[in-house]
Design a protein around this motif. Structure first.
Motif, PDB file in Angstrom:
ATOM      1  N   THR A 105      -3.218  -0.276   7.247  1.00 29.00           N
ATOM      2  CA  THR A 105      -3.831   0.576   6.218  1.00 29.00           C
ATOM      3  C   THR A 105      -5.297   0.823   6.550  1.00 29.00           C
ATOM      4  O   THR A 105      -5.804   1.929   6.439  1.00 29.00           O
ATOM      5  N   ASN A 142      -2.646  -5.019   6.356  1.00 29.55           N
ATOM      6  CA  ASN A 142      -4.064  -4.814   6.055  1.00 29.55           C
ATOM      7  C   ASN A 142      -4.723  -4.021   7.188  1.00 29.55           C
ATOM      8  O   ASN A 142      -5.504  -3.103   6.943  1.00 29.55           O
ATOM      9  N   ASP A 189       0.842  -1.204   0.000  1.00 25.15           N
ATOM     10  CA  ASP A 189       0.000   0.000   0.000  1.00 25.15           C
ATOM     11  C   ASP A 189       0.874   1.250   0.000  1.00 25.15           C
ATOM     12  O   ASP A 189       0.691   2.153  -0.808  1.00 25.15           O
ATOM     13  N   LEU A 190       1.809   1.282   0.921  1.00 26.29           N
ATOM     14  CA  LEU A 190       2.609   2.492   1.138  1.00 26.29           C
ATOM     15  C   LEU A 190       3.424   2.885  -0.087  1.00 26.29           C
ATOM     16  O   LEU A 190       3.463   4.055  -0.476  1.00 26.29           O
ATOM     17  N   GLY A 242     -10.038  -3.540   2.451  1.00 28.58           N
ATOM     18  CA  GLY A 242      -9.037  -4.510   2.897  1.00 28.58           C
ATOM     19  C   GLY A 242      -9.678  -5.895   2.970  1.00 28.58           C
ATOM     20  O   GLY A 242     -10.670  -6.082   3.674  1.00 28.58           O
ATOM     21  N   GLU A 255       1.629   4.779  -2.837  1.00 33.57           N
ATOM     22  CA  GLU A 255       1.475   6.212  -2.561  1.00 33.57           C
ATOM     23  C   GLU A 255       2.791   6.957  -2.790  1.00 33.57           C
ATOM     24  O   GLU A 255       2.805   8.077  -3.300  1.00 33.57           O
ATOM     25  N   SER A 269      -8.113   0.032   5.088  1.00 36.17           N
ATOM     26  CA  SER A 269      -9.040   0.440   4.027  1.00 36.17           C
ATOM     27  C   SER A 269     -10.326  -0.363   4.172  1.00 36.17           C
ATOM     28  O   SER A 269     -10.272  -1.549   4.487  1.00 36.17           O
ATOM     29  N   LYS A 302      -9.443   4.196   6.373  1.00 31.68           N
ATOM     30  CA  LYS A 302      -7.997   4.223   6.636  1.00 31.68           C
ATOM     31  C   LYS A 302      -7.660   4.842   7.991  1.00 31.68           C
ATOM     32  O   LYS A 302      -6.641   5.514   8.165  1.00 31.68           O
TER      33      LYS A 302
END
Lengths: 163, 283
Positions: free
Chosen positions: B113, B110, B30-31, B118, B34, B115, B152
């Motif tokens: 983050t 997961n 995820d990171l 997820g 970004e 989300s 998030k």
């Protein structure tokens, strides 16, 4: 702030100099170390064209923070066989017509090697699932699946000899 | 910028205590997206993927619960012993991204983050997972419903490290279903986890991607237990349909770039109904 650190790539310790610490392994391989075989496209883990092995695991190099990988074994497409020599997977791709524009090929070759390391005799579904992280816009995947199945068959016929 | 690579939880939490504004990097899936897109610049990074104690999992002595380290990757959850104990978690893990993502992406990531999309989160919500957090001042455990607080957002404090989750090993059917545009490499437009606990004769349902947090369908859960013939493992078609509708009512979807609220609600109705039928195959 420029920094330096070292990475073990294809069995060789490489110094990464003048780098930003936030760079991905994909960027470092291509732009800092001049290893252009690993391709970059989506830079979000969707396309698989930057697939490499880190400590034996298939990963997207674009999602790996390079500066946190010191001490790990990184294998890119350049390290899969000596220069000028094809692996059985690479030859099978050529034979099956699984290489068209060629952009996805390095990533798919890495994925195929990773799959066949773990599953000696994969089913069609296993091949498709294991290659599902690698996007190819030319072949329609049929020839890719065929190439991988052919390698498995040949390896089994040769009694595990990696030819 | 600094990158720290601790090899123990103790080392990681002291790094966090010294610099609570640090970013904890697990699998990076995820990171780094970004970062690559220029949406996030990194200052202090603590990469936790070499902490062996976080890559461990264990089953309790009474075999009634399972504790999974936050650093356990999806690829380890997908098959083998964990998959037998919590099949819904294995199914959810198998739908995450691609093999490349599943080799490095972790349960802890997961959760970090958090989300609404997820994939493991509806399973953790349905199973009332307990989330373990550690800081230099000690450890604490929170239930998933108190952990995820928004899109998030979670209740992890800046100096805390997510160390693992504890899940019950339930007798009864469980599964995870997800709708997206393809089979592979897809972020859920709607997802649902249903888990049956035959020991208490209860049904749990949790929905993903249809609200700011994972949503438990408590109304549908409470209603359906009285409609099930537990001896015959049977439910009527009408009950299956109404169960789907009740789950759809619980969803709080929005229109966004991935789908519409109306489609998502309908998807939940179908997924939940289908799961109930799988859990109780007899009509």
């Amino acid at each position: 702030m420029a920094e330096f650190y070292s990475l073990r790539v294809n069995g060789v310790d490489r110094e990464v100099v003048d780098a930003q610490l936030g760079e991905s392994l994909l960027f470092v391989l291509r732009e800092r170390l001049g290893l252009l075989g690993t391709k970059g496209a989506c830079e979000q883990g969707e396309c698989g064209s930057c697939s490499v092995l880190v400590d034996g695991e298939l990963v997207c190099a674009c999602l790996v923070l390079a500066a946190a990988q010191s001490g790990r074994d990184i294998v890119s497409i350049e390290g899969i066989a000596p220069a000028g020599v094809s692996t059985d997977v690479q030859q099978a791709f050529v034979d099956a017509g699984a290489v068209q524009c060629g952009f996805c090929t390095p990533g798919l070759v890495m994925a195929a090697h990773s799959l066949l390391e773990r599953i000696v005799d994969p089913t069609d579904t296993e091949i498709r699932e294991e290659l599902s992280g690698n996007i190819c816009r030319c072949t329609g995947y049929g020839r890719l699946v065929e190439a991988v199945a052919n390698v498995a068959k040949t390896r089994i016929a040769l009694g595990g000899n990696r030819g | 910028m600094t990158v720290s690579v601790p090899t123990s939880v103790a080392e990681a939490v002291s790094l966090l205590a010294a610099a609570p504004d640090s970013l904890v990097l697990a699998g990076g899936t995820d990171l780094m997206v970004e970062v690559n897109a220029g949406h996030r610049s990194l200052d202090r990074v603590i990469a936790v993927d070499r902490i062996e104690e976080l890559r461990d999992w264990s089953i309790s002595a009474d075999r009634r619960s399972l504790t999974i380290g936050s650093g356990v990757p999806y690829s380890l959850v997908m098959d083998g012993p964990i998959a037998e104990l919590v099949p819904a978690l294995a199914q959810a893990s198998r739908t995450v991204g691609s093999p490349q993502i599943r080799h490095v992406g972790t349960i802890g990531g997961n959760l970090g983050t958090c989300s609404p999309a997820g994939d493991t989160l509806p399973v953790l919500a349905a199973l009332d997972a307990q989330i373990h957090l550690r800081s230099v001042s000690g450890g604490r455990t929170v239930s998933f419903s108190h952990f995820m607080t928004g899109v998030k957002r979670n209740s992890r404090q800046p100096d805390e490290l997510i160390t693992g989750v504890t899940l019950p090993v339930l007798p009864g059917w469980q599964g995870y279903s997800k709708v997206g545009v393809r089979n592979a490499m897809v972020i859920a437009t709607a997802s649902s986890c249903l888990a049956v606990d035959e020991s208490t004769r209860s049904v749990r349902v949790a929905l993903g991607s249809v609200g700011p947090v994972i949503i438990r369908c408590t109304d549908a859960e409470d209603w359906v237990v009285g409609q099930i013939d537990w001896e015959r493992r049977a439910v009527d078609d009408g009950v299956v349909a109404e169960f789907g509708q009740r789950c759809g009512v619980a969803a709080r979807p929005i229109d966004d770039h991935r789908s519409t609220a109306a489609y998502r609600r309908r998807a939940i109705e179908v997924l939940s109904a289908r799961q109930l039928r799988r859990a109780f195959p007899n009509g």
